[in-house]
Design a protein around this motif. Structure first.
Motif: not given
Ligand code: MRU
Length: 338
Positions: A90-101, A116-123, A157-160
């Motif tokens: 669900v993380n995939l659709s969560w990211s996309v939907d968060e950006i769209l929102r 770009k800013t949102i991407d940085g904060s998701i990461h 598998a993650t950003g950390g």
């Protein structure tokens, strides 16, 4: 060298091509939406949080290509394309939907920078979540623990520092003499190719086993606890994770050892009531046939389901960045999210 499966530098997206591991450590550039979608579908990048982060950068790459033609509707289309690559995490659709929102009410001209800013904060959010999971999970790991894990829920598998492997890294860092048993994880070997490799890279004692050895090791009391990741957690605490996870949970319950699931909050999907409603990805037969060198024209009938469901009553606790949720259920997850 510090392992980072996803790098975003100088406006360029680079990922480690995980299909080449463990034999070759190579970064590839993803320059358009199609290459991002292909990388996710073909498991060049994989693991629930990592595909969420990559999809977020994919939205930025798509936005930049659209340039002055960018609109909310065009971004919805790009998001649909990304979401169609893999259905379970669900993380995939969560990211996309968060950006769209967050861009819905913006003027087109400001969308690209905002994405770009949102991407940085998701990461960054995922980086911090992994760290916290490590701290909470380490409390559950006794000195000299023998830990079994399945698939790869680590750095790759993650950003950390991973989800399931975050407590392992933390335990090792704090001087515990642990040993990790790594399930091979058929059919594509995320355990054999990725988990063993990344643990070895960090000098953590580990032993590779085939998936069908796990239950007998548990029975012989050679395993003290199991930690796995998750691709989606339903509202009642049922989880989807790599095929083979359910069997481990059953064996853990029978032999009375703890079965832990580690995941960030972005993996929890309160809109899905129970595990049986989680969409499960079916993958190509070739993943199984090619391992055995079986020619396609021999017409084997194959069932290759990528994930299974572990019901919440087999889960000792879910380790999250916020807290450890013992005996997970709907009320406890609801309290966590609120
Ligand atoms: O098919 P994969 O390699 O994407 O499957 C990954 C898993 O099942 C992981 O355990 C899960 O995504 C958690 S990763 C932190």
């Amino acid at each position: 060298m510090k392992l980072e499966p996803i790098k975003f530098e100088n406006d360029e997206l680079k990922i480690i091509d995980q299909t080449l591991l463990p034999n070759e450590l190579k970064y590839i550039n993803l320059t358009d939406l199609d290459s991002v979608c292909d990388a996710i579908r073909s498991l060049k990048i994989r693991g629930a949080p990592a595909i969420g982060i990559t999809a977020a950068y994919g939205m930025y790459i798509a936005a930049k290509k659209l340039d002055t033609k960018i609109s909310y509707e065009q971004m919805v289309k790009a998001g649909q394309k990304l979401k169609s690559t893999r259905p379970t995490a669900v993380n995939l659709s969560w990211s996309v939907d968060e950006i769209l929102r967050q861009i819905k009410s913006l003027k087109s001209a400001t969308m690209i920078d905002r994405i770009k800013t949102i991407d940085g904060s998701i990461h960054e959010q995922d980086y911090n979540a992994c760290k916290k999971i490590g701290e909470h999970g380490n409390q559950l790991i006794p000195e000299r623990a023998k830990i079994l894990t399945h698939c790869n829920a680590g750095i790759l598998a993650t950003g950390g520092i991973g989800t399931a492997l975050a407590p392992v890294y933390k335990a090792y860092e704090t001087g515990k003499k642990i040993e990790v048993f790594v399930d091979e994880t058929r059919p594509v070997g995320q355990g054999a190719r990725l988990t063993y490799w990344e643990l070895n890279y960090h000098h953590i004692p580990c032993t590779l086993i085939t998936d069908n050895m796990a239950a007998s090791l548990i029975a012989k009391k050679d395993i003290d606890l199991i930690i796995v990741g998750a691709d989606r957690i339903a509202a009642n605490g049922d989880i989807a994770n790599k095929i083979g996870t359910y069997g481990l949970a059953v064996a853990a319950k029978y032999h009375k050892i703890p079965f832990y699931v580690a995941a960030p909050l972005t993996t929890i999907d309160m809109s899905i009531q129970s595990g049986d409603k989680i969409p499960i990805e079916i993958r190509d037969a070739q993943e199984i046939l090619s391992f055995w060198n079986i020619r396609q024209n021999l017409n084997y009938k194959v069932y290759n389901t990528a994930f299974d469901i572990t019901p919440h009553n087999l889960i000792t606790a879910i380790i999250t960045p916020v807290s450890v949720i013992n005996n997970p259920n709907k009320k406890r997850l609801q309290n966590l999210i609120n």
